[in-house]
Design a protein around this motif. Structure first.
Motif, PDB file in Angstrom:
ATOM      1  N   SER A 141       0.844  -1.196   0.000  1.00 35.35           N
ATOM      2  CA  SER A 141       0.000   0.000   0.000  1.00 35.35           C
ATOM      3  C   SER A 141       0.880   1.248   0.000  1.00 35.35           C
ATOM      4  O   SER A 141       1.598   1.516   0.973  1.00 35.35           O
ATOM      5  CB  SER A 141      -0.921   0.010   1.217  1.00 35.35           C
ATOM      6  N   HIS A 142       0.814   2.021  -1.075  1.00 29.57           N
ATOM      7  CA  HIS A 142       1.633   3.239  -1.147  1.00 29.57           C
ATOM      8  C   HIS A 142       1.173   4.279  -0.128  1.00 29.57           C
ATOM      9  O   HIS A 142       1.983   5.078   0.365  1.00 29.57           O
ATOM     10  CB  HIS A 142       1.584   3.816  -2.562  1.00 29.57           C
ATOM     11  N   LEU A 143      -0.102   4.249   0.239  1.00 32.55           N
ATOM     12  CA  LEU A 143      -0.614   5.232   1.194  1.00 32.55           C
ATOM     13  C   LEU A 143      -0.060   4.995   2.601  1.00 32.55           C
ATOM     14  O   LEU A 143       0.193   5.959   3.345  1.00 32.55           O
ATOM     15  CB  LEU A 143      -2.143   5.185   1.221  1.00 32.55           C
ATOM     16  N   GLN A 197       3.470   6.180   2.604  1.00 32.79           N
ATOM     17  CA  GLN A 197       3.432   7.639   2.645  1.00 32.79           C
ATOM     18  C   GLN A 197       3.130   8.144   4.051  1.00 32.79           C
ATOM     19  O   GLN A 197       3.760   9.083   4.541  1.00 32.79           O
ATOM     20  CB  GLN A 197       2.366   8.148   1.680  1.00 32.79           C
ATOM     21  N   TYR A 243       9.041   7.329   1.543  1.00 30.48           N
ATOM     22  CA  TYR A 243       8.522   8.108   0.412  1.00 30.48           C
ATOM     23  C   TYR A 243       8.937   7.463  -0.913  1.00 30.48           C
ATOM     24  O   TYR A 243       8.135   7.374  -1.856  1.00 30.48           O
ATOM     25  CB  TYR A 243       9.033   9.547   0.462  1.00 30.48           C
ATOM     26  N   ALA A 302       6.824   4.494  -1.558  1.00 29.53           N
ATOM     27  CA  ALA A 302       5.471   4.904  -1.952  1.00 29.53           C
ATOM     28  C   ALA A 302       5.433   5.282  -3.426  1.00 29.53           C
ATOM     29  O   ALA A 302       4.494   4.938  -4.155  1.00 29.53           O
ATOM     30  CB  ALA A 302       5.004   6.075  -1.096  1.00 29.53           C
ATOM     31  N   ILE A 303       6.468   5.983  -3.882  1.00 25.35           N
ATOM     32  CA  ILE A 303       6.540   6.384  -5.291  1.00 25.35           C
ATOM     33  C   ILE A 303       6.773   5.172  -6.184  1.00 25.35           C
ATOM     34  O   ILE A 303       6.223   5.083  -7.288  1.00 25.35           O
ATOM     35  CB  ILE A 303       7.659   7.431  -5.486  1.00 25.35           C
ATOM     36  N   ASN A 318       3.438   3.590  -6.448  1.00 25.01           N
ATOM     37  CA  ASN A 318       2.503   4.441  -7.196  1.00 25.01           C
ATOM     38  C   ASN A 318       3.244   5.685  -7.681  1.00 25.01           C
ATOM     39  O   ASN A 318       3.342   6.684  -6.963  1.00 25.01           O
ATOM     40  CB  ASN A 318       1.318   4.846  -6.329  1.00 25.01           C
ATOM     41  N   HIS A 322       2.406   8.005  -9.423  1.00 25.80           N
ATOM     42  CA  HIS A 322       1.558   9.196  -9.547  1.00 25.80           C
ATOM     43  C   HIS A 322       1.199   9.808  -8.193  1.00 25.80           C
ATOM     44  O   HIS A 322       0.369  10.716  -8.140  1.00 25.80           O
ATOM     45  CB  HIS A 322       0.275   8.838 -10.297  1.00 25.80           C
ATOM     46  N   ASN A 323       1.816   9.329  -7.134  1.00 26.63           N
ATOM     47  CA  ASN A 323       1.547   9.855  -5.794  1.00 26.63           C
ATOM     48  C   ASN A 323       2.260  11.191  -5.645  1.00 26.63           C
ATOM     49  O   ASN A 323       3.442  11.268  -5.289  1.00 26.63           O
ATOM     50  CB  ASN A 323       2.007   8.865  -4.719  1.00 26.63           C
ATOM     51  N   ARG A 380       1.822  13.627  -3.512  1.00 31.04           N
ATOM     52  CA  ARG A 380       2.188  13.981  -2.142  1.00 31.04           C
ATOM     53  C   ARG A 380       3.506  13.322  -1.740  1.00 31.04           C
ATOM     54  O   ARG A 380       4.333  13.944  -1.056  1.00 31.04           O
ATOM     55  CB  ARG A 380       1.067  13.550  -1.197  1.00 31.04           C
ATOM     56  N   ALA A 381       3.702  12.080  -2.160  1.00 31.46           N
ATOM     57  CA  ALA A 381       4.960  11.392  -1.861  1.00 31.46           C
ATOM     58  C   ALA A 381       6.122  12.039  -2.598  1.00 31.46           C
ATOM     59  O   ALA A 381       7.237  12.126  -2.063  1.00 31.46           O
ATOM     60  CB  ALA A 381       4.845   9.916  -2.227  1.00 31.46           C
TER      61      ALA A 381
END
Length: 293
Positions: free
Chosen positions: A186-188, A191, A213, A216-217, A220, A222-223, A225-226
């Motif tokens: 889970s990238h969230l 993050q 971070y 997370a990138i 994903n 396209h994150n 925020r990360a």
């Protein structure tokens, strides 16, 4: 939703209630209105389905502050199932809605005493403590809950939020690490862990935040925020007292993160000719004029 109550028979209302239950829809106002207008006097015709209908009406009545209806329906269930833990749960919900929190907790404790494996009343106790502003008590109760239900990811996340509210960032990070064990992809969550570590500050925590971070990138790309988080971490490390090779590496990674963030912003924004806005964002984040010593 507009329903013509005058043209609906009791069977129509029963079918409508069933449809809402299957869709997991509350529709509390409509449920109460249909109950009063059509189904209340004919609920016995629905057979065994009446128990589900009564429960549905109780929840809707509590949502709409119709405590008289909730009391009457709960009484009907209690007459058929005296001592039922499920009925006791609705009693506790009614007391909670009336803000009679001490009485609600007494009922919940009685449920827990009869069935220690029942997680729902324990969660309701924690929710009541939060509603009363007793965050330290909620933390204590939630820790006790997690000793018995260690795989409850929502509980770990809730405990993390409570610790964050108390400024206990180290304990909050531990809670999110427990969540990460169950959701490593889970990238969230990566993050969220990175944000906690970044908030804690210090060279070691910033390096850990950069790692989360980056993961997370990776999970994903396209994150956004990360990407900004990675930029901030690398900017900090590039100006830190770390060894020269690490500062140079951080500088390059920060530049890459900002470029990726700018590309995603340009591709997905609905604002036309937003180059000046992106340039302002670049400037706001320091312009990345970072030089290693």
């Amino acid at each position: 939703m507009s329903l013509n109550y005058e043209e609906m028979s009791w069977s129509d209302v029963r079918d409508q209630f069933r449809k809402w239950r299957e869709e997991s829809g509350r529709h509390s106002d409509e449920v109460v209105q249909l109950w009063v207008a059509v189904l209340e006097d004919k609920v016995q015709k629905t057979g065994n389905e009446r128990h589900l209908i009564l429960e549905q009406v109780i929840v809707a009545a509590l949502d709409t502050a119709r405590f008289d209806i909730a009391t009457k329906c709960t009484k009907q269930l209690n007459e058929e199932f005296p001592g039922s833990l499920r009925v006791m749960k609705f009693k506790a919900m009614r007391l909670e809605a009336l803000e009679q929190y001490d009485s609600a907790i007494e009922v919940l404790d009685a449920i827990i005493e009869k069935d220690e494996t029942n997680a729902a009343p324990r969660k309701r106790k924690i929710a009541i403590m939060k509603a009363r502003g007793l965050r330290l008590d909620a933390i204590k109760e939630l820790n006790a809950y997690l000793k018995k239900f260690m795989s409850d990811q929502e509980a770990w996340q809730e405990l993390c939020n409570l610790y964050m509210g108390e400024g206990e960032y180290g304990k909050a990070a531990f809670c999110m690490e427990e969540v990460l064990l169950h959701n490593p992809h889970s990238h969230l969550i990566h993050q969220r862990l990175a944000e906690i570590r970044y908030t804690m500050g210090g060279l070691e925590n910033i390096e850990i935040a950069r790692t989360y971070y980056s993961q997370a990138i990776k999970l994903n790309p396209h994150n956004l925020r990360a990407l900004y988080g990675l930029f901030l971490c690398c900017s900090y490390l590039a100006n830190s007292k770390a060894v020269s090779s690490k500062r140079k590496e951080s500088q390059k990674l920060a530049q890459w993160a900002l470029e990726q963030a700018s590309i995603h912003t340009a591709n997905h924004t609905t604002i036309k000719n937003n180059e000046k806005l992106i340039a302002s964002l670049d400037s706001a984040f320091g312009g990345l004029e970072i030089k290693s010593n």
